[in-house]
Design an enzyme around this catalytic site. Structure first.
Site, PDB file in Angstrom:
ATOM      1  N   GLY A 109       0.812  -1.217   0.000  1.00 53.76           N
ATOM      2  CA  GLY A 109       0.000   0.000   0.000  1.00 53.76           C
ATOM      3  C   GLY A 109       0.840   1.259   0.000  1.00 53.76           C
ATOM      4  N   ALA A 110       1.931   1.231   0.780  1.00 54.18           N
ATOM      5  CA  ALA A 110       2.793   2.398   0.904  1.00 54.18           C
ATOM      6  C   ALA A 110       4.056   2.011   1.668  1.00 54.18           C
ATOM      7  CB  ALA A 110       2.067   3.512   1.658  1.00 54.18           C
ATOM      8  N   MET A 111       5.084   2.847   1.578  1.00 50.95           N
ATOM      9  CA  MET A 111       6.311   2.584   2.321  1.00 50.95           C
ATOM     10  C   MET A 111       6.903   3.899   2.800  1.00 50.95           C
ATOM     11  SD  MET A 111       8.580   0.530   3.515  1.00 50.95           S
ATOM     12  CE  MET A 111      10.070   1.068   4.359  1.00 50.95           C
ATOM     13  N   GLU A 112       7.354   3.900   4.057  1.00 49.65           N
ATOM     14  CA  GLU A 112       7.684   5.145   4.751  1.00 49.65           C
ATOM     15  C   GLU A 112       9.094   5.682   4.536  1.00 49.65           C
ATOM     16  OE1 GLU A 112       7.146   2.136   6.132  1.00 49.65           O
ATOM     17  OE2 GLU A 112       8.500   1.740   7.809  1.00 49.65           O
ATOM     18  N   ASN A 113       9.768   5.399   3.404  1.00 48.57           N
ATOM     19  CA  ASN A 113      11.137   5.890   3.189  1.00 48.57           C
ATOM     20  C   ASN A 113      11.264   7.328   3.681  1.00 48.57           C
ATOM     21  OD1 ASN A 113      11.500   3.528   1.344  1.00 48.57           O
ATOM     22  ND2 ASN A 113       9.990   4.721   0.201  1.00 48.57           N
ATOM     23  N   HIS A 141      -0.574   7.131   8.540  1.00 50.06           N
ATOM     24  CA  HIS A 141       0.232   5.975   8.942  1.00 50.06           C
ATOM     25  C   HIS A 141       1.706   6.183   8.565  1.00 50.06           C
ATOM     26  CE1 HIS A 141       0.701   1.471   9.348  1.00 50.06           C
ATOM     27  NE2 HIS A 141       1.775   1.774   8.621  1.00 50.06           N
ATOM     28  N   GLU A 142       1.951   6.545   7.333  1.00 50.56           N
ATOM     29  CA  GLU A 142       3.346   6.671   6.880  1.00 50.56           C
ATOM     30  C   GLU A 142       4.033   7.882   7.500  1.00 50.56           C
ATOM     31  OE1 GLU A 142       4.313   4.041   5.596  1.00 50.56           O
ATOM     32  OE2 GLU A 142       2.388   3.237   4.919  1.00 50.56           O
ATOM     33  N   HIS A 197       5.363   6.988  10.851  1.00 50.00           N
ATOM     34  CA  HIS A 197       6.631   6.258  10.765  1.00 50.00           C
ATOM     35  C   HIS A 197       7.840   7.194  10.669  1.00 50.00           C
ATOM     36  CE1 HIS A 197       5.443   2.115  10.612  1.00 50.00           C
ATOM     37  NE2 HIS A 197       4.822   2.170   9.467  1.00 50.00           N
ATOM     38  N   GLU A 200       4.702  -1.039  13.108  1.00 44.38           N
ATOM     39  CA  GLU A 200       3.445  -1.050  12.358  1.00 44.38           C
ATOM     40  C   GLU A 200       2.270  -0.814  13.297  1.00 44.38           C
ATOM     41  OE1 GLU A 200       3.427  -0.719   9.320  1.00 44.38           O
ATOM     42  OE2 GLU A 200       5.539  -1.184   9.042  1.00 44.38           O
TER      43      GLU A 200
HETATM   44  N1  BES Z   1       6.229  -0.315   6.306  1.00 46.99           N
HETATM   45  C1  BES Z   1       4.968  -0.680   5.786  1.00 46.99           C
HETATM   46  C2  BES Z   1       5.059  -1.385   4.479  1.00 46.99           C
HETATM   47  C3  BES Z   1       5.830  -2.672   4.512  1.00 46.99           C
HETATM   48  C4  BES Z   1       5.714  -3.551   5.572  1.00 46.99           C
HETATM   49  C5  BES Z   1       6.634  -2.988   3.450  1.00 46.99           C
HETATM   50  C6  BES Z   1       6.444  -4.728   5.570  1.00 46.99           C
HETATM   51  C7  BES Z   1       7.359  -4.147   3.442  1.00 46.99           C
HETATM   52  C8  BES Z   1       7.267  -5.026   4.512  1.00 46.99           C
HETATM   53  C9  BES Z   1       4.016   0.491   5.621  1.00 46.99           C
HETATM   54  O1  BES Z   1       4.147   1.457   6.600  1.00 46.99           O
HETATM   55  C10 BES Z   1       2.628  -0.084   5.730  1.00 46.99           C
HETATM   56  O2  BES Z   1       2.243  -0.474   6.789  1.00 46.99           O
HETATM   57  N2  BES Z   1       1.914  -0.131   4.602  1.00 46.99           N
HETATM   58  C11 BES Z   1       0.605  -0.721   4.518  1.00 46.99           C
HETATM   59  C12 BES Z   1      -0.439   0.338   4.352  1.00 46.99           C
HETATM   60  C13 BES Z   1      -0.804   0.942   5.678  1.00 46.99           C
HETATM   61  C14 BES Z   1      -1.770   2.053   5.584  1.00 46.99           C
HETATM   62  C15 BES Z   1      -1.364  -0.068   6.655  1.00 46.99           C
HETATM   63  C16 BES Z   1       0.584  -1.654   3.333  1.00 46.99           C
HETATM   64  O3  BES Z   1       1.435  -1.505   2.471  1.00 46.99           O
HETATM   65  O4  BES Z   1      -0.293  -2.515   3.286  1.00 46.99           O
HETATM   66 ZN    ZN Z   2       3.470   0.835   8.410  1.00 43.93          ZN
END
Ligand code: BES
Ligand code: ZN
Length: 822
Positions: free
Chosen positions: A277-281, A313-314, A317, A336
């Site tokens: 869904g997204a990544m917090e770089n 969320h991001e 982070h 998370e």
């Molecule tokens: N850091 C995560 C994405 C992630 C987690 C990438 C584990 C690789 C391995 C990010 O902050 C996240 O939680 N993304 C969610 C969306 C969020 C709104 C819950 C996702 O990608 O599902």
């Molecule tokens: Zn996350």
């Protein structure tokens, strides 16, 4: 060989240089890593994946000072662990600094990992392959991780250092790293070399860079941070909501954490091909398009809520995760979990009309009190800034925050009247927070509290809540063994509004009721993370109360009861009848979130029956649902009016009505669909009913084909998702099969959307078997699906793929049980 990298060579700084070639789709790169040696060693071990190392040299600090060239290093590789070892001719001396220089090259990756390429379609129909990006989890293949970080990457969040970068770009392509640009040098042949500032000290998995020709909109927060939202050129008009939301949320977090965002800029970018869904770089947050873009014409109220949640969320982070990073991946859940929790806090504070949610940390907040909880978080983030921390460090900060703030501000905590009303008074010892939280973090799953009222006393018992394995199953007992939680219980009764509190630390316990009462309701406001089962007449008393006057129970308690009753049906502890008895009262329910909760469970059960093809039961349930919800369905308008909750409720009700073949609903949707087709897709349909209208339209072959054409052309991912869902509701197996093939091909339907597509197909009566065969039979199972099956081995329900696998297997199990029960 160890998976973790040894700690003998510590990275201090990385100088990176990368030159991607977007025509030949490859890149060359070089890096220079400044390291400190802690123990004499002859090896420098790094992570590396799919990279061709062309040269590696070593200089001592002294060599570097006198500009002596480096000594050649022999490179050994161990692909199974994605590691390389650089062999040093003479042992490195402890406490000295060295410089390791490596040149390497690779192809831009396919898929979603490493420095990979992503494509997008322009309004004119051209497909552009001009954006490469590096993101999380890719450290071993990705240049920037390689360069900056492979001493840590995927394996090692604690490995950190600073990094500075140089980069070649072509013409209008922009290099978009987490850093700010310092200068651009023009080279021969029109090449531009951009130079970027050195980063703050950071973990390796948080570096990202992107080369693209995207457009952006920007704004400045009240503390002066430049926030920009990037999207592919024709989607710039979908970036405005994200900008408004992120400016507001960044301001909120700076206040809440009492720590300013440490970088001068923050970019949020919508990537057309994105696995999760997204990544917090840090400084360059990457999003799937549907998690960032808001298109006023096609994005619904719930799409807006999703975008807001993902941004919140991001951004959380950036502090919790980036500024303070977990020492090892075993604590990543806390990152998370915390970001999930902050979603609630931030969205509730900045967009009160969007309120939602509960989690473990919410339970802890309820237990400690809001103020103490926030103080603890601030203390933790300040103490561990630019460092690594463990779970326990957070629990200590949370339990100590009161004492330390007493020390600095003269006893605020103890004189705070709110504090005496919560569980803190029970605590006494700080160790108790840690002890309690350990029972929630180190054990799988959640507890089930079983309550039995016996005259003036309440008999309590806790067990591990299990779904799919029932009490009478032979394996049940073994799965219960050694599970015990410290549960901070809250309850209220029919005879007073007082919230009672008690910590349950043993398997069984007894409480005395102060007065005679007809019902007891545990888990006040659903702040706790446990399910409650009322034995004896417990459920009946609560159901009677709901039917007589539901407002005597608070809205969040009503939501909690609906949630628990259906969870208990799934766990074989209650019959579906009991749950339906409870939902009778929903005819009078005025709280939209409570109605939505009830509807979503009823719909789930209806679809389950429908899939099992036992028509008399599903017909009965259909009649029941329409009978009870007809008045509220008929009150709905086909518009986007009202609060977010009204709008989400409207979507859910009309979707249910059309799913149940409610004639007026189908008629209206079909009418809107044909008007829309006649207008060649120009007519604006209210966004909250768009998915319903498309789904009804997709039932004819003409409508289905038209939607598939539009799917390819649409510039809005929010719309594309709705179309894809609509296409998956077809009752023609060959159409569903075609969708699966398109998804596998990855052109018209991008691979990133395959998991969601399979999920949608699996939920349809005509699609369940198809989806199951598709991924369960080895002959039919393509490589992409094997990954999905592998994912089910993880307990965590994270990315779309994993969720899909859980869904399919859970539904099948549950379906069987519901039918065996009759
Ligand atoms: N850091 C995560 C994405 C992630 C987690 C990438 C584990 C690789 C391995 C990010 O902050 C996240 O939680 N993304 C969610 C969306 C969020 C709104 C819950 C996702 O990608 O599902
Ligand atoms: Zn996350």
């Amino acid at each position: 060989m160890e998976l973790r990298l040894p700690n003998v060579v510590i990275p201090l700084h990385y100088d990176l240089f990368v030159h991607p070639n977007l025509t030949s789709l490859d890149f060359v790169a070089s890096e220079k890593i400044e390291v400190l040696v802690s123990n004499a060693t002859q090896f420098i071990i790094l992570h590396s994946k799919d990279l061709e190392i062309t040269n590696a040299t070593l200089q001592s600090e002294e060599d570097s000072r006198y500009m002596k060239s480096g000594k050649e290093l022999k490179v050994l590789s161990y692909p199974a662990h994605q590691q390389i070892a650089l062999l040093v001719p003479e042992k490195l001396t402890p406490h000295l600094k060295y410089y390791v220089a490596i040149d390497f090259q690779a192809k831009l990756a396919d898929g979603f990992k490493g420095f990979y390429k992503s494509t997008y379609r322009t309004l004119g129909g051209e497909t552009r392959e001009r954006d490469g990006q590096c993101r999380e989890g890719c450290n071993r293949e990705c240049f920037s991780k390689e360069a900056s970080l492979h001493l840590g990457p995927e394996g090692n969040p604690q490995s950190s250092g600073t990094c500075s970068q140089a980069q070649h770009s072509i013409g209008s392509e922009k290099y978009q790293p987490l850093l700010t640009k310092v200068k651009t040098i023009e080279l021969e042949g029109g090449l531009l070399e951009d130079h970027f500032e050195t980063t703050v000290k950071m973990s390796t998995y948080l570096v990202a860079y992107i080369v693209c020709d995207f457009h952006s909109v920007s704004g400045i927060t009240s503390s002066g941070v430049k926030v920009s939202i990037y999207a592919s050129p024709d989607k710039r008009n979908q970036t405005h909501y994200a900008l408004q939301a992120s400016l507001k949320l960044l301001d909120f977090y700076e206040k809440y954490f009492d720590i300013n965002y440490p970088l001068p800029k923050l970019d949020l970018i919508a990537i057309p091909d994105f696995a999760s869904g997204a990544m917090e770089n840090w400084g360059l947050i990457t999003y799937r398009e549907t998690s960032l873009l808001f298109d006023p014409k096609t994005s619904s109220a719930s799409d807006k809520l999703w975008v807001t949640k993902v941004i919140a969320h991001e951004l959380a982070h950036q502090w919790f995760g980036n500024l303070v990073t977990m020492e090892w991946w075993n604590d990543i859940w806390l990152n998370e979990g915390f970001a999930n929790y902050m979603e609630l806090i931030a969205v509730n504070a900045t967009y009160p009309e969007l309120q939602f949610g509960a989690c473990i940390l919410n339970m802890l907040k309820d237990f400690l009190g809001e103020e103490k909880f926030q103080k603890g978080i601030i203390q933790y983030l300040k103490k561990f800034s630019y460092r690594n921390a463990k779970n326990d460090d957070l629990w200590s900060s949370l339990s100590n925050s009161c004492l330390e703030s007493d020390f600095t501000s003269g006893g605020v905590c103890h004189s705070d009247p709110k504090m005496t009303s919560n569980m803190l008074t029970f605590l006494g010892e700080n160790a108790e927070v840690k002890e309690m939280m350990t029972t929630w973090t180190l054990q799988k799953g959640i507890p089930l509290l079983v309550v039995k009222q016996d005259g003036h006393s309440l008999r309590l018992q806790q067990e591990r809540f299990l779904q799919g394995v029932f009490q009478e199953d032979p394996e049940w007992r073994a799965l219960q063994e050694r599970y015990l939680w410290h549960i901070p219980l809250t309850y209220s009764t029919s005879s007073s509004n007082v919230i009672h509190r008690h910590i349950l630390k043993s398997k069984t316990d007894t409480l005395d009721l102060p007065e005679k009462t007809s019902w007891v309701k545990f888990n006040v406001d659903s702040n706790g993370y446990y399910i409650v089962h009322y034995e004896g007449h417990g459920w009946d008393q609560l159901i009677t109360q709901l039917n007589q006057n539901h407002t005597l129970l608070r809205p969040k308690d009503r939501i909690g009861l609906i949630h628990d009753v259906f969870q208990l049906v799934g766990a074989g502890r209650l019959t579906l009848d009991k749950a339906l008895d409870m939902t009778h009262y929903l005819q009078h329910e005025t709280s939209s979130p409570a109605l939505l909760k009830g509807l979503s469970y009823l719909e789930l059960f209806y679809h389950m029956m429908d899939r099992r093809n036992i028509s008399d039961i599903s017909e009965n349930l259909k009649r029941y649902l329409l009978q009870y919800f007809k008045p509220v369905i008929d009150r709905q308008s086909w518009s986007d009016e009202g609060s977010v909750w009204d709008r989400m409720l409207r979507s859910a009700l009309l979707k249910l009505a059309c799913d149940l073949n409610h004639a007026p609903c189908i008629q209206k949707a079909a009418e809107l669909f044909s008007q829309w087709m006649e207008s060649s897709g120009k007519l604006n349909i209210p966004t909250d009913v768009l998915k319903i209208v498309y789904s009804v339209g997709a039932q004819t072959t003409t409508g289905w084909n038209y939607l598939l054409e539009l799917y390819e052309l649409s510039m809005s991912s929010a719309e594309k998702n709705k179309i894809l869902y609509a296409l998956s509701t077809s009752k023609h197996q060959e159409k569903l099969q075609k969708l699966l093939e398109l998804g596998m091909e990855g052109k018209v339907i991008k691979t990133q959307d395959l998991a969601a597509l399979l999920h949608a197909i699996a939920r349809r009566p005509k699609g369940q078997q198809l989806a199951w065969d598709f991924f369960a039979q080895p002959v039919l199972r393509p490589r992409k699906i094997s990954q999905c099956i592998k994912d089910t081995n993880y307990e965590r329900q994270g990315s779309g793929n994993q969720r899909l696998c859980h869904h399919i297997s859970d539904y099948q199990k549950l379906d069987v049980r519901v039918y065996q029960e009759g």
